[in-house]
Design an enzyme around this catalytic site. Structure first.
Site, mmCIF file in Angstrom:
data_model
loop_
_atom_site.group_PDB
_atom_site.id
_atom_site.type_symbol
_atom_site.label_atom_id
_atom_site.label_comp_id
_atom_site.label_asym_id
_atom_site.label_seq_id
_atom_site.Cartn_x
_atom_site.Cartn_y
_atom_site.Cartn_z
ATOM 1 N N GLU A 51 0.834 -1.206 0.000
ATOM 2 C CA GLU A 51 0.000 0.000 0.000
ATOM 3 C C GLU A 51 0.861 1.245 0.000
ATOM 4 O O GLU A 51 0.549 2.246 -0.659
ATOM 5 C CB GLU A 51 -0.930 -0.010 1.225
ATOM 6 N N ASP A 73 -7.388 2.224 8.127
ATOM 7 C CA ASP A 73 -5.983 2.610 7.947
ATOM 8 C C ASP A 73 -5.661 3.705 8.947
ATOM 9 O O ASP A 73 -6.119 4.841 8.810
ATOM 10 C CB ASP A 73 -5.777 3.109 6.511
#
Length: 434
Positions: free
Chosen positions: A168, A197
């Protein structure tokens, strides 16, 4: 969390009743009877996952970044827990920046395969640190929620799927790969994707994504119910893995507690803390287990579970019959195996294919341990084989297919320490029969 250009924030008119509706035009199928409440997610369990991820980073050059040994060890750690809890797991490989990357996908059995509710988090860190808030926090909360699904025997109306994404930090590479390789017919079955996140920032705010109205209102309603005000998330908008799903038309939502942006004075009045960065250790070596706000992590972990239970619908399996031994049994250092025994009575026929085995072992180096379940006829089922590295203790629930075994009789948890210098004891052993 990876920076990218934020999109324009839309203004959405939503009402609380939307949380009872479906996603992307579908209608949620409620189970008969009262709405099913999500369980409280134990903060201690989530923090233990973070301690384990920190230990993995410490043993692998201080990080868990794409292409480094710490990332693959993180994938193996999460996968082992999900496998033991009865999930069907798949490790998906891709290549970027000259190295192999990995996504981990876990499917919970049952539910409508044409309505898939997903939740996910990126598991990689930057190369400069262990990445405990970014994004051990989201990864650990999603993991513990998945384990809570197993413990509760949740039978959701929708099919549940969880994902842990690689690379990511290099541009949402793992989640983009997953979505790109999902056939169009399968994409259409994903009724929603929830992204987590950075949900334990040390100077936290409480931010909700303003994408799909149903998902947004589900989170807002939860926080309103516990008296915590929220704001629409803008700092990380479009720069985490939900963007990969949103870009192909899948409804998305999620939570965030802030990164490098400075908390305003109005936000300090609202949430407490200081007028400094939400996370002063963002993408830095100090993003360790010391870089977590327990209250924020606890609230957000419970919100993850609330959303999964609310948006998936379903019922829980009736409580099973439990047999437990809580007597301490010392484990000799690098010595002979020891056992803890439970006597099972009153169960007709064979043991189930989903026998739940709860293990609580206090030990200063769980990577030394081999743990077996021994059936009354002497058949052996290994549940832990010297994994977990140098982390302390082994507190886990395993699912064993014991359907060929007669249920009644003396079942034993057998534990052996296979290396020197560390000691411990069996603190508890429990079997749960459906």
């Amino acid at each position: 969390m990876k920076f990218s250009v934020p999109r324009r924030t839309a203004t959405l008119a939503v009402v609380a009743a939307m949380a009872l509706g479906g996603l992307a035009g579908t209608t949620a199928s409620a189970a008969p009877g009262a709405a099913l409440a999500a369980p409280d997610i134990p903060l201690a369990n989530v923090k233990q996952h973070l301690t384990d991820l920190q230990s993995i980073a410490n043993a692998n050059g201080g990080n868990r970044a794409h292409g480094r040994t710490g990332y693959k060890a993180s994938i193996d750690f999460v996968k082992a827990k999900l496998d033991a809890a009865g999930y069907t797991t798949t490790v998906q490989q891709f290549t970027t920046s000259g190295a192999t990357g990995y996504n981990l996908i876990a499917d919970w059995p049952g539910g409508d395969p044409n309505q898939v509710l997903m939740a996910g988090a990126h598991l990689d860190s930057v190369s400069s640190g262990a990445g405990i808030n970014d994004n051990g926090s989201g990864s650990a909360a999603v993991l513990e929620t998945a384990l809570a699904v197993s413990r509760a025997g949740l039978q959701p109306t929708k099919h549940l799927r969880f994902g842990w994404w690689g690379a990511e930090e290099l541009g949402l590479v793992g989640s983009k790969y997953y979505v790109a390789n999902l056939p169009t017919t399968e994409r259409a079955k994903v009724s929603g994707y929830l992204n987590f996140d950075m949900i334990g920032s040390p100077n936290p705010g409480y931010f909700v994504y303003d994408d799909d109205p149903t998902i947004e209102q589900t989170f807002k309603s939860y926080f309103a119910g516990i008296g915590v005000p929220t704001e629409i998330e803008t700092e990380g908008d479009g720069r985490s893995d939900h963007a990969s799903f949103k870009n192909v038309g899948i409804p998305v939502g999620g939570l965030f507690t802030g990164a490098s942006r400075v908390k305003t004075s109005a936000q300090v009045q609202k949430w407490g803390g200081t007028a400094t960065a939400f996370d002063r250790c963002y993408h830095s070596s100090c993003d360790t287990t010391a870089n977590i706000n327990d209250t924020a992590l606890d609230r957000n972990s419970d919100a993850v579970a609330h959303a999964i239970w609310t948006l998936s619908g379903g019922t829980t399996t009736p409580p099973g019959k439990v047999f437990e031994n809580t007597a301490d049994v010392a484990i000799p250092d690098n010595g002979a195996a020891v056992t803890s025994t439970v006597d099972v009575t009153g169960i007709a026929g064979n043991a189930p294919a989903t026998l739940k085995v709860d293990v609580n072992i206090v030990h200063t180096y769980r990577g030394d341990l081999v743990v077996d379940l021994v059936a009354p006829d002497g058949s052996v089922y290994n549940v832990h084989n010297r994994s977990g590295g140098s982390a302390d203790n082994l507190v886990a629930t395993y699912t064993v297919n014991a359907s060929t075994e007669v249920a009644n009789g003396a079942w034993k948890l057998r534990v052996q320490d296979k290396a020197a210098q560390d000691t411990g004891y069996i603190s508890g052993f429990k079997l749960t029969f459906p």
